[in-house]
Design an enzyme around this catalytic site. Structure first.
Site, PDB file in Angstrom:
ATOM      1  N   CYS A 131       0.853  -1.174   0.000  1.00  0.00           N
ATOM      2  CA  CYS A 131       0.000   0.000   0.000  1.00  0.00           C
ATOM      3  C   CYS A 131       0.894   1.231   0.000  1.00  0.00           C
ATOM      4  CB  CYS A 131      -0.865   0.020   1.258  1.00  0.00           C
ATOM      5  SG  CYS A 131      -1.795  -1.491   1.490  1.00  0.00           S
ATOM      6  N   LYS A 137       4.242 -10.690 -19.229  1.00  0.00           N
ATOM      7  CA  LYS A 137       3.884  -9.308 -19.595  1.00  0.00           C
ATOM      8  C   LYS A 137       2.485  -9.284 -20.200  1.00  0.00           C
ATOM      9  CE  LYS A 137       6.033  -7.231 -17.868  1.00  0.00           C
ATOM     10  NZ  LYS A 137       7.003  -7.762 -17.015  1.00  0.00           N
ATOM     11  N   ASN A 155       0.782   0.045   6.175  1.00  0.00           N
ATOM     12  CA  ASN A 155       1.199  -0.824   5.074  1.00  0.00           C
ATOM     13  C   ASN A 155       1.903  -2.024   5.703  1.00  0.00           C
ATOM     14  OD1 ASN A 155       2.238  -1.930   2.704  1.00  0.00           O
ATOM     15  ND2 ASN A 155       3.955  -0.491   2.605  1.00  0.00           N
ATOM     16  N   GLY A 156       1.417  -3.232   5.409  1.00  0.00           N
ATOM     17  CA  GLY A 156       2.021  -4.431   6.007  1.00  0.00           C
ATOM     18  C   GLY A 156       0.940  -5.348   6.535  1.00  0.00           C
ATOM     19  N   TRP A 178      -3.871  -1.856  -1.277  1.00  0.00           N
ATOM     20  CA  TRP A 178      -3.877  -3.124  -2.010  1.00  0.00           C
ATOM     21  C   TRP A 178      -4.300  -4.162  -0.970  1.00  0.00           C
ATOM     22  CZ3 TRP A 178      -0.848  -7.782  -1.919  1.00  0.00           C
ATOM     23  CH2 TRP A 178      -1.049  -8.606  -3.026  1.00  0.00           C
ATOM     24  N   HIS A 229       5.219 -32.028 -25.281  1.00  0.00           N
ATOM     25  CA  HIS A 229       4.891 -32.963 -24.192  1.00  0.00           C
ATOM     26  C   HIS A 229       3.557 -32.622 -23.535  1.00  0.00           C
ATOM     27  CE1 HIS A 229       8.760 -34.874 -24.596  1.00  0.00           C
ATOM     28  NE2 HIS A 229       9.338 -33.683 -24.568  1.00  0.00           N
ATOM     29  N   GLU A 239       8.897 -14.405 -19.658  1.00  0.00           N
ATOM     30  CA  GLU A 239       8.687 -12.986 -19.399  1.00  0.00           C
ATOM     31  C   GLU A 239       7.687 -12.402 -20.404  1.00  0.00           C
ATOM     32  OE1 GLU A 239       9.124 -11.158 -17.020  1.00  0.00           O
ATOM     33  OE2 GLU A 239       9.138  -9.105 -17.752  1.00  0.00           O
ATOM     34  N   LYS A 261       2.754  -3.010  -7.459  1.00  0.00           N
ATOM     35  CA  LYS A 261       4.125  -2.933  -7.971  1.00  0.00           C
ATOM     36  C   LYS A 261       5.066  -3.849  -7.213  1.00  0.00           C
ATOM     37  CE  LYS A 261       7.420  -1.179 -10.470  1.00  0.00           C
ATOM     38  NZ  LYS A 261       7.551  -2.032 -11.661  1.00  0.00           N
ATOM     39  N   ARG A 320       1.411   1.635  -5.994  1.00  0.00           N
ATOM     40  CA  ARG A 320       1.677   0.669  -4.926  1.00  0.00           C
ATOM     41  C   ARG A 320       0.432  -0.118  -4.526  1.00  0.00           C
ATOM     42  NH1 ARG A 320       6.449   1.726  -2.273  1.00  0.00           N
ATOM     43  NH2 ARG A 320       5.686   0.701  -0.412  1.00  0.00           N
ATOM     44  N   GLU A 366      -0.328 -10.237 -17.539  1.00  0.00           N
ATOM     45  CA  GLU A 366      -0.520  -9.375 -16.365  1.00  0.00           C
ATOM     46  C   GLU A 366      -1.157  -8.036 -16.709  1.00  0.00           C
ATOM     47  OE1 GLU A 366       2.978  -8.177 -14.116  1.00  0.00           O
ATOM     48  OE2 GLU A 366       4.157  -8.010 -15.934  1.00  0.00           O
TER      49      GLU A 366
HETATM   50  C1  G6P Z   1       5.202  -8.069  -8.128  1.00  0.00           C
HETATM   51  C2  G6P Z   1       5.175  -7.237  -9.405  1.00  0.00           C
HETATM   52  C3  G6P Z   1       6.097  -7.844 -10.452  1.00  0.00           C
HETATM   53  C4  G6P Z   1       7.499  -7.994  -9.877  1.00  0.00           C
HETATM   54  C5  G6P Z   1       7.488  -8.837  -8.604  1.00  0.00           C
HETATM   55  C6  G6P Z   1       8.844  -8.823  -7.915  1.00  0.00           C
HETATM   56  O1  G6P Z   1       4.556  -9.257  -8.324  1.00  0.00           O
HETATM   57  O2  G6P Z   1       3.855  -7.148  -9.917  1.00  0.00           O
HETATM   58  O3  G6P Z   1       6.156  -7.007 -11.593  1.00  0.00           O
HETATM   59  O4  G6P Z   1       8.314  -8.601 -10.837  1.00  0.00           O
HETATM   60  O5  G6P Z   1       6.543  -8.286  -7.680  1.00  0.00           O
HETATM   61  O6  G6P Z   1       9.124  -7.507  -7.514  1.00  0.00           O
HETATM   62  P1  G6P Z   1      10.554  -6.994  -7.148  1.00  0.00           P
HETATM   63  O7  G6P Z   1      10.346  -5.578  -6.685  1.00  0.00           O
HETATM   64  O8  G6P Z   1      11.077  -7.874  -6.066  1.00  0.00           O
HETATM   65  O9  G6P Z   1      11.395  -7.062  -8.380  1.00  0.00           O
END
Ligand code: G6P
Length: 612
Positions: free
Chosen positions: A2, A489, A104-105, A75, A508, A485, A607, A27, A492
């Site tokens: 958050c 992308k 936050n936490g 969040w 497989h 990746e 994020k 966030r 998500e």
């Molecule tokens: C979240 C984000 C991802 C990110 C992951 C790890 O799930 O949505 O985009 O790759 O956390 O985050 P970090 O800050 O540890 O790279």
């Protein structure tokens, strides 16, 4: 995670808080709330949805005047997304003191505390762990907010960054942190407290990052920091390096697009002063004191989550190739709970953009406890992982605001490449090999600039498949994590279902998914596995799949097998991910815009995830 922003000073708090919330919105963005103290009352507004909904609500209600206030963008972790669960939370309505808390936490022992408080007659309005903390502070309050917060935190297990204020003390704010980030921006007769610097830099470049277990009491013109046991702590004030330009959109429509386009510059900045092509040297100040531990490592374990995990998987190939040290990659969340084998000579490398991801942090603690030497590859300066690792290398790619990670991924792969070259050179890599590698690395930024010019071509290609709901991404070797990746992308941010896997694995099982017209993206650059990838392309074609390839410039052979080809310049095999990922980032971006979704704030995501 958050976002927290709080203000105490002489200016009107609400506009500052709203502006700060907008900067922190990445966030978490399912609901938001704001509270100020005015005329001896705590006035709170909370809204489900984005910050602008809260802003409009406050305007409609005639504004919230006051020079002390706090706000939060959420969040959800405990309790549904609704107004009652949005922060700030207050202590007991009937017998409370007008105490407001943003948090936050996670308060892990919230159920036990809630029962204790209920037995004492407290009545709760929400399902959140934060409200339990507000009530606990209220229960312990005896005309000293700082003391009540300190005493409450002694009873709490879990992670928190909090800001607290009380109707009865209209000139005081108390904040604290353990495990979740919190900073104080120091202005003239004012303080701006925030989860990160993006909400502070518009006001001041003087700031301090709170250490874990610190409580700070702020008035309009002074502050003090202590432990929860009231032992004074001398804080270290730092100058913020980030400026507003780095966190504003400029001419771009979305942060993600801006950050994709910043990649060449980000790489140049990250390499600056670290690579000397003339002498063939890699200079990494953050690890030089621990070079021996790295050079003599018996095993390297790389950990991360999400995109950072994919960067770690690429690093595994780099590590084996360049250092010949056995390397394992693991989701931090799995490593943590697996009774991992950490022997003498084990080095654990944590990769993280934010430096705050709870799973990665917990795994790091576990590895350290078992005796591993720890290294952090982190973007956010001063973040928890950066501070808790024995040594580290900052990515130096600048702030990343878009929730979908792009330039941080490139930075993670780049920094791993430099690290593995550094270690390899001190083990057995020849100067010729290093010279060639560094020479090619030097060309990557301008090569990415060329790939970025494919944007319109990629957009046209995506338009032809925009109604398809299932995509496959396939690659081999070092381009297999790139396939993962690319799929991440796409799913998500566009919510299109996508799977990434090794190209050979497709036959497989997943091959059963392929039907007429299904888009299948191959990373099919010229390298040691090229011929094998061509065979896999044929397998897809013969089942009606439409192949979209990322291929090496000049490869005309592949064009006849594919519906679309995105050409990238040629480079060494182990550097290819730095180029091949870029068309996939653009593909996900264009698909999302075409489908009309929020590129920078995809649903349900945040994020960085600061809960396990
Ligand atoms: C979240 C984000 C991802 C990110 C992951 C790890 O799930 O949505 O985009 O790759 O956390 O985050 P970090 O800050 O540890 O790279």
């Amino acid at each position: 995670m958050c976002g927290i922003i709080a203000y105490i000073g002489t200016r009107d708090a609400t506009p500052i808080l709203i502006e700060g919330l907008k900067r922190l919105e990445y966030r978490g963005y399912d609901s938001a709330g704001l509270a100020v103290i005015s005329d001896g009352q705590v006035r709170v507004e909370r809204a489900v949805g984005r910050v602008h909904v809260l802003e409009e609500m406050i305007q409609q209600d005639g504004g919230l005047p006051g020079t002390l206030g706090m706000a939060h963008t959420r969040w959800a972790t405990h309790g549904a997304v609704n107004q009652a669960n949005a922060h700030p939370h207050m202590d007991d309505v009937e017998k409370g003191h007008g105490i407001a808390v943003v948090h936050n936490g996670i308060i892990e022992n919230h159920s036990v505390l809630k029962k204790y408080l209920k037995d004492k007659g407290h009545v709760f309005q929400s399902e959140t762990d934060t409200e339990v903390l507000a009530h606990l502070i209220g229960e312990l309050y005896k005309d000293d907010l700082e003391l009540a917060v300190q005493n409450a935190l002694k009873k709490v297990h879990g992670a928190y960054a909090i800001a607290v204020m009380c109707r009865k003390e209209p000139d005081t704010m108390v904040i604290a942190r353990k495990g979740s980030p919190l900073m104080i921006g120091i202005g003239n007769d004012e303080y701006i407290v925030a989860s990160d610097q993006s909400a502070i830099v518009a006001h001041t470049n003087q700031a301090l990052t709170l250490e874990d277990y610190t409580v700070a009491r702020l008035t309009r013109d002074s502050f003090r920091t202590t432990t929860v046991d009231n032992v004074p702590i001398t804080p270290e004030i730092q100058e913020l390096e980030c400026d507003l330009g780095q966190i504003e959109l400029g001419d771009f429509e979305h942060y993600m697009l801006k950050e994709i386009h910043e990649q060449p510059e980000a790489i140049r900045r990250s390499m600056q002063g670290r690579i000397d092509t003339a002498t063939g040297n890699v200079v990494l100040g953050g690890i030089s004191d621990h070079a021996n531990e790295l050079i003599n490592a018996r095993k390297i374990v790389m950990i991360g989550q999400g995109t950072a995990l994919h960067a770690a998987m690429i690093s595994e190939y780099l590590c084996e190739e360049l250092t010949r040290i056995p390397c394992e990659v693991e989701f931090a969340s799995e490593f943590r709970y697996r009774n991992p084998i950490v022997e003498e000579g084990t080095v654990v490398i944590a990769i993280s953009q934010s430096g705050e991801t709870a799973d990665t942090l917990a795994a790091l603690h576990e590895a350290k406890q078992r005796g591993a030497h720890s290294v952090g590859l982190v973007n956010v300066v001063g973040s928890t992982i950066a501070r808790e690792t024995d040594s580290g290398i900052y990515l130096r790619v600048g702030p990343e605001i878009g929730v979908a990670s792009t330039k941080a991924f490139i930075g993670q792969v780049l920094v791993s490449t430099m690290l593995m070259t550094y270690i390899g050179r001190r083990r057995f890599l020849s100067t010729e090999h290093v010279d060639r590698l560094l020479g090619q690395l030097d060309r990557i930024p301008s090569q990415i600039e060329m790939v970025l010019q494919l944007s319109d071509h990629i957009k046209d290609a995506v338009a032809r498949y925009i109604n398809r709901d299932n995509w496959l991404f396939l690659g081999r070797g070092v381009n297999y994590p790139v396939a993962l990746e690319g799929a991440l992308k796409l799913k998500e941010i566009s919510y299109i279902h996508a799977e990434g896997m090794p190209a050979a694995e497709m036959k497989h099982g997943p091959i059963a998914l392929i039907d007429e017209g299904m888009p299948v993206v191959f990373i099919a650059t010229r390298n040691s596995q090229y011929e094998k990838v061509l065979s896999n392309i044929e397998e897809v074609r013969s089942r009606g799949g439409h192949v979209i390839a990322v291929a090496t410039e000049g490869d005309t052979e592949i064009a006849s097998l594919c519906k679309e080809v995105f050409y990238v310049p040629d480079t060494m095999e182990h550097l290819q991910p730095l180029l091949t990922v870029v068309p996939l980032q653009l593909l996900a971006y264009h698909a999302t815009v075409m489908r009309g979704h929020d590129v920078d704030k995809p649903r349900n995501l945040a994020k960085s995830v600061t809960v396990e």
